[in-house]
Design an enzyme around this catalytic site. Structure first.
Site, mmCIF file in Angstrom:
data_model
loop_
_atom_site.group_PDB
_atom_site.id
_atom_site.type_symbol
_atom_site.label_atom_id
_atom_site.label_comp_id
_atom_site.label_asym_id
_atom_site.label_seq_id
_atom_site.Cartn_x
_atom_site.Cartn_y
_atom_site.Cartn_z
ATOM 1 N N HIS A 57 37.574 34.334 37.025
ATOM 2 C CA HIS A 57 36.312 33.806 36.506
ATOM 3 C C HIS A 57 35.097 34.521 37.093
ATOM 4 C CE1 HIS A 57 36.305 31.061 40.130
ATOM 5 N NE2 HIS A 57 35.006 31.246 40.022
ATOM 6 N N ASP A 87 43.872 32.479 37.711
ATOM 7 C CA ASP A 87 42.498 32.785 38.117
ATOM 8 C C ASP A 87 42.453 33.909 39.154
ATOM 9 O OD1 ASP A 87 39.778 32.655 37.990
ATOM 10 O OD2 ASP A 87 39.568 30.876 39.244
ATOM 11 N N SER A 165 33.630 32.178 45.429
ATOM 12 C CA SER A 165 34.810 32.427 44.610
ATOM 13 C C SER A 165 35.302 33.859 44.779
ATOM 14 C CB SER A 165 34.484 32.190 43.134
ATOM 15 O OG SER A 165 34.255 30.837 42.873
#
Length: 336
Positions: A57, A87, A165
């Site tokens: 992402h 992911d 992230s």
């Protein structure tokens, strides 16, 4: 003071292996003029060939990707491979090997709740920020960017914010135990509930992304299923179906030519109306795989993705015509 010294040592040892990733894309105004948009995340140097691990992402829909190394060098990055279902993604940069400081991969199978962990990343663009916490829980399940489920997730209370992230979650030896991927927070700031993809998943997925550009997922071939519960089971009984189990998956549709179809698993045979919905009934009710109970579609996806491999034969337990039977199914690679 011993814990403080260990945290400092972790940062000093592996901090240079964390990079900042800038994702640039373009929207268009009313006059079709491009408007640059920019987001940021973190990444982990994987090897001295220039491969960098991050979240899918973080790089999703990027028109341009830039990586900033610990010495401030900023270079363009190319996408090597991506797996939205876990992911994870791998980028590659073309820089001198001496500028790259890979972080060693640890193990996540023997983690314990309460174990101290360190997160390093770039929250809100503040590069190589360190936060400390513990493993809060293990085996969590979260939704992936492609609306599937990632299993065996690590939960931590180490502060994770937007921009973290793709950065590493580390043990006190400085080894990666997870890749920070998500938070639970109504405000989008850290609320003490962060999630990381376990490093055992990274070990399984990343080499495939480098070699093939994608991760080959094992595939059973159940196109549509319906989670049973006591209320739903009663509705089906009232519609005339034999429903011996109140937990499991009613198989509605089997993909043509799939492993499930070749093994003889059965989808729905006839339609019944339940409220405003037409439901295919008469199919098998799946209750277990390899003796492990399966109550929801999430259980099914998690088990197949984390506990099986392509070419493996699994034992699928179903209720059929009021009898429990076990059907061997040999898994294929999921079509792309």
């Amino acid at each position: 003071m011993a814990l403080e010294a260990e945290i400092i040592e972790v940062y000093d040892t592996v901090g240079m292996g964390v990079v900042n990733i800038t994702n640039r894309s373009y929207a268009y105004d009313f006059f079709l003029q491009p408007i640059p948009q920019e987001g940021s995340g973190s990444g982990i140097i994987y090897d001295q060939a220039g491969h960098i691990i991050t979240n899918y992402h973080v790089i999703e829909e990027a028109s341009e990707l830039l990586v900033t190394l610990s010495d401030g060098t900023t270079v363009p990055a190319a996408i090597v491979g991506a797996d939205p279902s876990n992911d994870l993604a791998v980028l590659k940069v073309d820089v001198a090997p001496e500028l790259l400081h890979p972080i060693p991969l640890g193990e996540s199978g023997d983690l314990r709740v309460g174990q101290f962990v360190v997160a390093i990343g770039n929250p809100f663009g503040y590069e190589r920020t360190v936060t400390v916490g513990v493993v809060s829980a293990l085996g969590r399940v979260i939704e992936s960017p492609d609306q599937r489920f990632i299993g065996e997730i690590i939960q931590t209370d180490a502060a994770i914010n937007p921009g973290n992230s793709g950065g590493p979650l580390l043990d006190l030896t400085g080894q990666i135990i997870g890749v920070n991927t998500a938070i639970f927070s109504p405000s989008r700031a850290s609320a003490g509930i962060g999630f990381a993809v376990p490093v055992d998943t990274v070990r399984r997925v990343v080499p495939e992304l480098i070699a093939k550009g994608y991760y080959p997922h094992p595939w059973l071939g159940l196109s549509y299923v319906w989670n049973l519960n006591p209320d739903r089971a009663q509705i089906l009984r009232e519609a005339g179906m034999i429903v011996p189990s109140e937990r499991g998956l009613l198989l509605l549709e089997i993909a043509s030519g799939s492993p499930a179809a070749r093994a003889g698993l059965r989808g729905g045979q006839s339609q019944v109306r339940i409220g405003r919905t037409l439901l295919l009934v008469g199919g098998d009710i799946l209750t277990a795989i390899d003796g492990q109970p399966v109550a929801t579609a999430r259980d099914l996806l998690r088990y197949v993705d984390t506990q099986t491999t392509i070419g493996q034969t699994i034992q699928v337990t179903v209720w059929r015509d009021g009898q429990e039977v076990t059907v061997p199914v040999t898994l294929n690679e999921e079509p792309r």
